[in-house]
Design a protein around this motif. Structure first.
Motif: not given
Length: 379
Positions: A71-93
Motif C-alpha cells: 500500500l505504501h508503494v502503491a499510494s506513492g506511485t499514485a501520488a506522482v501524477p496527482l502531484l504533477l496535476a496539482k503543480l499544474w493547477a497552482v503554477y501561476p501562484r
C-alpha cells in the motif's frame, strides 16, 4: 486608483489554474500522502524498531508487512501524477510576482517551497528506490524518513494557512459561494477524470508486484511475483553480496548461547523439519507467498539454553552490507513460524536465495530475512 494584483513571472495561457481545481486534486493527493506516510512509519518501525518495542513487534497477521508496504508503494506511485496535476493547477501562484509582499506572505512562500520540494523529493526518490538506483551520496532510508516528517509538517502548516480558501472550494455546494466561470465546469470535470485515470493506470500497472491477482497487469513494476529462481524474485544475488559458492561440507552453523554448539548442514537436516507458507515482502514493494521448510529458531535456541525472553543476533556470510547482521526480537524468535529455512517451494535453497540457510519470519521486512546465515547469537 486600485493597484494591480500580483502577476505571473512566467505567463501560462491555459485555463483551470484556479483554487477549485487545485482543491479538488489536492483532496486526492492529500489522501495519498497520508496513506503513504502512515504505512511508511509502519515500515520504518519494523525495520528499525525502537528499543522499547523491539521485543513486542507483532508477528500476526503473517501478511501484515506485505499489505502495508504494498500500500505504501502503491499510494506513492499514485501520488506522482496527482502531484504533477496539482503543480499544474497552482503554477501561476508558484511564480507570482513580486515573490514577497509582506512578512506573513514570505513565511507562506517558504512553507510552500518546503512542501513542494519535500513532496517532489519523497515521491521521486521513492521511485528510484523501487528500481534500486541511488544516484545520491547519502543513505536513502534515514533521509527519506526525515524528509517524510518535514513534508507532513509543511502540509499541516499549509492546510492551516489555506483552510478558509480550501473550505470555500471543497464541494459543489461551496463552489456557489465564489465566482467561478460556469463554462469551465465541463473542462474541469474532464481534467479531473483524466488525472484520476492516470493515477489509476499507474497504480494498476505496478500494484501486481505485491497484489498478485493483478500480476497480469504488472507492466511497469521492476519486479514480477512469478519471475525468479524457484518462483521467487531476488533483490540481492549471492554475487552482488560477495558470497562465494558454499560447499555443504565446509559450512557450519554456530549457535552461541549459554550452551554453544555447532551444526553441519547434514546435522541440521536431521532435526525436525517444519513447514510454513509465508510471504516475503521487500521494501521496494514486491512480495510473493512461498512454501518454506526448515528448523524452527526457537528449537535451536532451546538447545543453546536460551532464556524465554532472549533476542537473537543473526550473522550472514556477507562481508559487507547494511543488513549483514540483524536481530530477531523475542516475538519473532519464539514464534513457531520463524524458521531457519533450508528449502523453498520444495527445493533446496539456491545461492541467490541464501543457500545453505536463511531466516524467514512472519510479518517481517524482506531486508531482515537474512540470507546465507552462518551464526546465531543469543542476546
Amino acid at each position: 486608483m486600485e493597484s494591480p494584483g500580483p502577476t505571473s513571472l512566467l505567463p501560462f495561457r491555459g485555463r483551470l489554474h484556479d483554487a477549485r481545481t487545485a482543491t479538488s486534486i489536492g483532496r486526492w493527493l492529500g489522501l495519498a500522502v497520508v496513506v503513504c506516510f502512515v504505512t511508511g512509519l509502519v515500515s520504518h518501525v519494523l525495520q528499525h524498531p525502537p528499543h522499547p518495542v523491539a521485543d513486542a513487534l507483532p508477528t500476526r497477521p503473517v501478511w501484515g508487512y506485505r499489505f502495508t508496504q504494498g500500500l505504501h508503494v502503491a499510494s506513492g506511485t499514485a501520488a506522482v501524477p496527482l502531484l504533477l496535476a496539482k503543480l499544474w493547477a497552482v503554477y501561476p501562484r508558484l511564480f507570482a510576482w513580486p515573490p514577497v509582499r509582506s512578512v506573513a506572505h514570505a513565511w507562506e512562500r517558504v512553507s510552500v517551497a518546503v512542501l513542494v520540494g519535500g513532496a517532489v523529493f519523497e515521491l521521486f526518490s521513492g521511485l528510484l528506490n523501487i528500481v534500486q538506483w541511488y544516484p545520491w551520496p547519502f543513505a536513502f532510508v534515514p533521509v527519506h524518513y526525515a524528509v517524510g516528517w518535514l513534508l507532513v509538517g509543511a502540509l499541516l502548516l499549509h492546510l492551516a494557512v489555506k483552510w478558509p480558501e480550501i473550505r470555500a472550494h471543497w464541494g459543489r455546494r461551496s463552489a456557489g459561494t465564489v465566482r467561478l466561470p460556469a463554462a469551465d465546469e465541463p473542462d474541469r470535470r474532464s481534467l479531473l477524470a483524466g488525472v484520476a485515470a492516470a493515477a489509476g493506470a499507474v497504480t494498476l500497472a505496478t500494484a501486481g508486484q505485491s497484489f498478485t491477482p493483478l500480476r497480469r497487469l504488472d507492466l511497469l513494476a521492476p519486479r514480477h511475483p512469478d519471475h525468479g529462481a524457484l518462483g521467487v524474485p531476488v533483490n540481492r544475488t549471492a554475487a552482488a553480496a560477495g558470497v562465494a559458492s558454499v560447499r555443504e561440507g565446509d559450512w557450519r552453523l554456530t549457535v552461541d548461547g549459554p550452551v554453544p554448539y555447532e551444526l553441519s548442514l547434514a546435522e541440521l537436516g536431521g532435526w525436525p523439519q517444519h513447514e510454513a507458507r509465508l510471504p516475503i515482502a521487500c521494501v521496494e514493494g514486491w512480495s510473493v507467498s512461498a512454501h518454506w521448510s526448515g528448523v524452527r529458531i526457537r528449537d535451536l535456541l532451546e538447545r543453546a539454553g536460551a532464556p524465554p525472553g532472549a533476542r537473537v543476533r543473526v550473522v550472514s556470510l556477507e562481508r559487507r552490507g547494511a543488513y549483514r547482521v540483524t536481530e530477531l526480537g523475542r516475538s519473532y524468535a519464539r514464534d513457531p513460524l520463524t524458521l531457519l529455512a533450508l528449502r523453498l517451494n520444495g527445493h533446496v535453497l539456491s545461492p541467490d536465495h541464501g543457500y545453505p540457510a536463511r531466516i524467514i519470519a512472519p510479518n517481517r521486512p524482506g531486508v531482515l530475512q537474512t540470507k546465507w546465515v552462518s551464526r546465531l547469537e543469543v542476546l
